[in-house]
Scaffold this motif. Structure first.
Motif, PDB file in Angstrom:
ATOM      1  N   GLU A 226       0.937   7.299   0.731  1.00 38.31           N
ATOM      2  CA  GLU A 226      -0.104   8.326   0.606  1.00 38.31           C
ATOM      3  C   GLU A 226      -1.481   7.780   0.962  1.00 38.31           C
ATOM      4  O   GLU A 226      -2.338   8.503   1.483  1.00 38.31           O
ATOM      5  CB  GLU A 226      -0.117   8.881  -0.821  1.00 38.31           C
ATOM      6  CG  GLU A 226       1.097   9.717  -1.183  1.00 38.31           C
ATOM      7  CD  GLU A 226       2.346   8.892  -1.434  1.00 38.31           C
ATOM      8  OE1 GLU A 226       2.213   7.654  -1.592  1.00 38.31           O
ATOM      9  OE2 GLU A 226       3.449   9.464  -1.450  1.00 38.31           O
ATOM     10  N   GLU A 227      -1.701   6.495   0.679  1.00 34.91           N
ATOM     11  CA  GLU A 227      -3.004   5.897   0.987  1.00 34.91           C
ATOM     12  C   GLU A 227      -3.153   5.562   2.456  1.00 34.91           C
ATOM     13  O   GLU A 227      -4.264   5.297   2.927  1.00 34.91           O
ATOM     14  CB  GLU A 227      -3.196   4.623   0.146  1.00 34.91           C
ATOM     15  CG  GLU A 227      -3.226   4.879  -1.352  1.00 34.91           C
ATOM     16  CD  GLU A 227      -3.371   3.586  -2.134  1.00 34.91           C
ATOM     17  OE1 GLU A 227      -3.979   2.637  -1.607  1.00 34.91           O
ATOM     18  OE2 GLU A 227      -2.869   3.531  -3.270  1.00 34.91           O
TER      19      GLU A 227
ATOM     20  N   VAL B   4       0.856  -1.192   0.000  1.00 34.70           N
ATOM     21  CA  VAL B   4       0.000   0.000   0.000  1.00 34.70           C
ATOM     22  C   VAL B   4       0.890   1.240   0.000  1.00 34.70           C
ATOM     23  O   VAL B   4       1.806   1.355   0.819  1.00 34.70           O
ATOM     24  CB  VAL B   4      -0.925   0.021   1.234  1.00 34.70           C
ATOM     25  CG1 VAL B   4      -1.852   1.235   1.186  1.00 34.70           C
ATOM     26  CG2 VAL B   4      -1.729  -1.267   1.336  1.00 34.70           C
TER      27      VAL B   4
END
Length: 335
Positions: A213-214, A210
């Motif tokens: 930023e997420e 992942v």
């Protein structure tokens, strides 16, 4: 054995080594292996390659192409003395390199290592040192930091070697002070901060990773990082801890993960980092009683993140300032 173990062994047995051949077998080749070179592969390490100037002990190659010549000397023969390189040996090595158009050469007796620029206008060979290592006159941590530039992964990036690494380490004798006049307060230079080192391999980014930023704003309580990936120069790398010093339980955690990424970026030649409060700074910004929670990576000090959200926030700022991408695999802790 890893590089730290090899260095300790080399220092321990060096007094038993009688000549150049045993120096190569027992000191030099084990260090090359620990630096990622396959000494049994003739496409990586080839003994006695011919040049018009003679035969260097080894040609160091990547994909069958020579990137450096290595000239070995007996451990009983000094490469450095009184802060200077042995110019006779350096000229011999430079001659091999110049004949074949090889830019850099390695001169070593197993304990002392020099990387030299084989040809440079208006500079004598003893002023063309790029990198100097002395296992007996440096801390093991500093020696490892410098030796890693001889690795298969980094040797072609020699132009990124910090200029201060060209200084030849010398043993400094400290006079004994009979009567202390003042009690000097401890400084960061006196403190033995924890540190770690990493290995990396190029990978395809897995779907389970992942992007940082997420993860911004996501509650990471109850989650643990299981892998960290960094994209630099268009390639993704999985970065793992190889070894450390004064770091108990070396594994990927929220507290160690920022140190892992900063070490990798330093190894890849990134030099300019943003100051991110106490979590990444040029000097410790917390009081001395918290220094055990500070890591020193290169010349940077990192306060260990208390949790995943703080670690991700550091990564967000780091990625934005350096232009790299960072992704993590995380898992929920078992209840």
């Amino acid at each position: 054995m890893d590089l730290l173990e090899i260095i300790e062994r080399v220092k321990k047995i060096s007094g038993k080594i009688p000549n150049e051949e045993s120096t190569k077998q027992h000191l030099i080749l084990p260090i090359l292996m620990a630096l990622g070179w396959d000494v049994f592969d003739p496409d990586e390490v080839m003994p006695e390659t011919s040049t018009e100037e003679g035969r260097p002990d080894y040609a160091i190659m990547i994909n069958g192409r020579i990137v450096a010549f290595l000239e070995a000397k007996s451990v009983k023969e000094r490469i450095f003395r009184d802060g200077r390189i042995n110019s006779k040996h350096a000229r011999q090595l430079a001659g091999y390199c110049f004949d074949k158009g090889i830019r850099i050469g390695i001169l070593t007796n197993g304990l002392q290592w020099a990387l030299i620029n084989a040809f440079e206008e208006y500079k004598p060979v003893d002023e063309r040192i790029i990198l100097a290592v002395d296992l007996m006159n440096q801390s093991t941590e500093e020696a490892i930091e410098r030796l890693r530039w001889f690795s298969k992964e980094k040797i072609t990036n020699y132009r990124d070697i910090p200029s201060e690494y060209s200084r030849i380490p010398t043993q400094v004798s400290v006079p004994v002070i009979q009567k202390p006049i003042l009690q000097r307060l401890p400084s960061a230079q006196d403190h033995n901060f924890r540190t770690l080192y990493v290995s990396a391999r190029e990978v395809q980014l897995p779907p389970s990773a992942v992007a940082v930023e997420e993860l911004i704003g996501r509650d990471l309580r109850g989650y643990t990082p299981t892998a960290v990936f960094v994209q630099i120069n268009g390639k993704w790398y999985r970065v793992e801890i190889s070894h450390g010093k004064r770091w108990r339980g070396l594994k990927l955690t929220w507290s160690s993960i920022t140190s892992v990424v900063v070490r990798f970026l330093l190894d890849m030649g990134v030099k300019d980092f943003p100051v991110i409060g106490k979590y990444l700074s040029k000097a410790p910004t917390v009081s001395q009683k918290y220094w055990n929670a500070v890591a020193k990576i290169g010349n940077w000090y990192l306060y260990l993140p208390e949790d995943g959200n703080r670690a991700v926030a550091v990564f967000h700022e780091l990625a934005k300032a350096t232009g790299v991408n960072i992704a993590l695999e995380v898992k929920r802790n078992a209840k």
